[in-house]
Design a protein around this motif. Structure first.
Motif, PDB file in Angstrom:
ATOM      1  N   MET A   1       5.560  28.256   2.764  1.00 15.06           N
ATOM      2  CA  MET A   1       6.110  29.050   3.817  1.00 15.06           C
ATOM      3  C   MET A   1       6.740  30.300   3.191  1.00 15.06           C
ATOM      4  O   MET A   1       7.352  30.231   2.140  1.00 15.06           O
ATOM      5  CB  MET A   1       7.175  28.224   4.558  1.00 15.06           C
ATOM      6  N   ILE A   2       6.611  31.423   3.853  1.00 11.96           N
ATOM      7  CA  ILE A   2       7.247  32.663   3.417  1.00 11.96           C
ATOM      8  C   ILE A   2       8.559  32.790   4.182  1.00 11.96           C
ATOM      9  O   ILE A   2       8.580  32.750   5.408  1.00 11.96           O
ATOM     10  CB  ILE A   2       6.353  33.882   3.681  1.00 11.96           C
ATOM     11  N   ILE A   3       9.655  32.930   3.432  1.00 10.64           N
ATOM     12  CA  ILE A   3      10.986  32.987   4.036  1.00 10.64           C
ATOM     13  C   ILE A   3      11.663  34.280   3.612  1.00 10.64           C
ATOM     14  O   ILE A   3      11.811  34.561   2.422  1.00 10.64           O
ATOM     15  CB  ILE A   3      11.838  31.780   3.596  1.00 10.64           C
ATOM     16  N   ALA A   4      12.059  35.084   4.597  1.00  7.65           N
ATOM     17  CA  ALA A   4      12.789  36.330   4.347  1.00  7.65           C
ATOM     18  C   ALA A   4      14.278  36.052   4.513  1.00  7.65           C
ATOM     19  O   ALA A   4      14.697  35.469   5.514  1.00  7.65           O
ATOM     20  CB  ALA A   4      12.334  37.414   5.311  1.00  7.65           C
ATOM     21  N   ILE A   5      15.080  36.459   3.527  1.00  2.00           N
ATOM     22  CA  ILE A   5      16.503  36.164   3.521  1.00  2.00           C
ATOM     23  C   ILE A   5      17.310  37.443   3.383  1.00  2.00           C
ATOM     24  O   ILE A   5      17.074  38.251   2.479  1.00  2.00           O
ATOM     25  CB  ILE A   5      16.879  35.204   2.357  1.00  2.00           C
ATOM     26  N   ASP A   6      18.267  37.620   4.260  1.00  4.33           N
ATOM     27  CA  ASP A   6      19.217  38.727   4.171  1.00  4.33           C
ATOM     28  C   ASP A   6      20.184  38.450   3.025  1.00  4.33           C
ATOM     29  O   ASP A   6      20.303  37.318   2.559  1.00  4.33           O
ATOM     30  CB  ASP A   6      19.966  38.841   5.507  1.00  4.33           C
ATOM     31  N   PHE A   7      20.893  39.459   2.569  1.00  5.20           N
ATOM     32  CA  PHE A   7      21.833  39.287   1.464  1.00  5.20           C
ATOM     33  C   PHE A   7      23.283  39.259   1.945  1.00  5.20           C
ATOM     34  O   PHE A   7      23.933  38.225   1.903  1.00  5.20           O
ATOM     35  CB  PHE A   7      21.627  40.384   0.413  1.00  5.20           C
ATOM     36  N   ASP A   8      23.786  40.393   2.428  1.00  4.19           N
ATOM     37  CA  ASP A   8      25.198  40.490   2.819  1.00  4.19           C
ATOM     38  C   ASP A   8      25.469  39.664   4.074  1.00  4.19           C
ATOM     39  O   ASP A   8      24.821  39.830   5.101  1.00  4.19           O
ATOM     40  CB  ASP A   8      25.576  41.954   3.062  1.00  4.19           C
ATOM     41  N   GLY A   9      26.428  38.758   3.965  1.00  2.00           N
ATOM     42  CA  GLY A   9      26.780  37.894   5.078  1.00  2.00           C
ATOM     43  C   GLY A   9      25.927  36.644   5.157  1.00  2.00           C
ATOM     44  O   GLY A   9      26.191  35.762   5.970  1.00  2.00           O
ATOM     45  N   THR A  10      24.906  36.556   4.306  1.00  2.00           N
ATOM     46  CA  THR A  10      23.982  35.418   4.323  1.00  2.00           C
ATOM     47  C   THR A  10      24.007  34.687   2.988  1.00  2.00           C
ATOM     48  O   THR A  10      24.240  33.487   2.943  1.00  2.00           O
ATOM     49  CB  THR A  10      22.552  35.898   4.654  1.00  2.00           C
ATOM     50  N   ILE A  11      23.755  35.403   1.900  1.00  2.00           N
ATOM     51  CA  ILE A  11      23.834  34.812   0.559  1.00  2.00           C
ATOM     52  C   ILE A  11      25.253  34.973   0.021  1.00  2.00           C
ATOM     53  O   ILE A  11      25.784  34.081  -0.630  1.00  2.00           O
ATOM     54  CB  ILE A  11      22.809  35.458  -0.391  1.00  2.00           C
TER      55      ILE A  11
END
Length: 130
Positions: A1-11
């Motif tokens: 699966m391809i998963i797009a992840i935000d950085f600020d506020g998420t990681i």
């Protein structure tokens, strides 16, 4: 699966343009998702030095992304190409309802994969997407 992840506020906690503290279990969960065979794309507003800081922060925690703000590493954007990232799943603190706990995210992804796998076995791949 391809998963797009935000950085600020998420990681990490929201401290843009600085890098905030890691949200508990974010990088450990991303590492497990990579070990499970998922392709991770860092999908963030950041650019330039701030983007490099985000990538280096994740790298220092053992997370290497398949691509950063692109669909694949070699992609080159120009005026004729959409900046939209194609992914099977997007993880972002701005989701409706906010960001779930990273343990919930991991369990949800595994549950989704099991459901899709069961449907594929039961109905056959061709009938799954009709």
């Amino acid at each position: 699966m391809i998963i797009a992840i935000d950085f600020d506020g998420t990681i990490v906690e929201q401290r843009y343009p600085k890098v905030g503290k890691e949200i508990p279990f974010a990088c450990a969960t991303l590492s497990m998702l990579q070990e499970d065979g998922h392709q991770l794309i860092l999908w963030t507003y950041r650019a330039g030095r701030e983007l490099e800081d985000a990538v280096e922060f994740c790298r220092s925690k053992g997370v290497e992304f398949y691509a950063v703000n692109k669909n694949y590493p070699e992609e080159v954007f120009d005026e004729s190409i959409s900046r939209k990232i194609k992914a099977d799943l997007y993880i972002d603190d701005m989701n409706y309802g906010g960001l779930p706990d990273w343990g919930e995210i991991y369990a949800g992804i595994n549950g989704l994969e099991r459901k899709l796998s069961q449907r594929t076995r039961k109905k056959g791949f061709a009938r799954l997407f009709r």
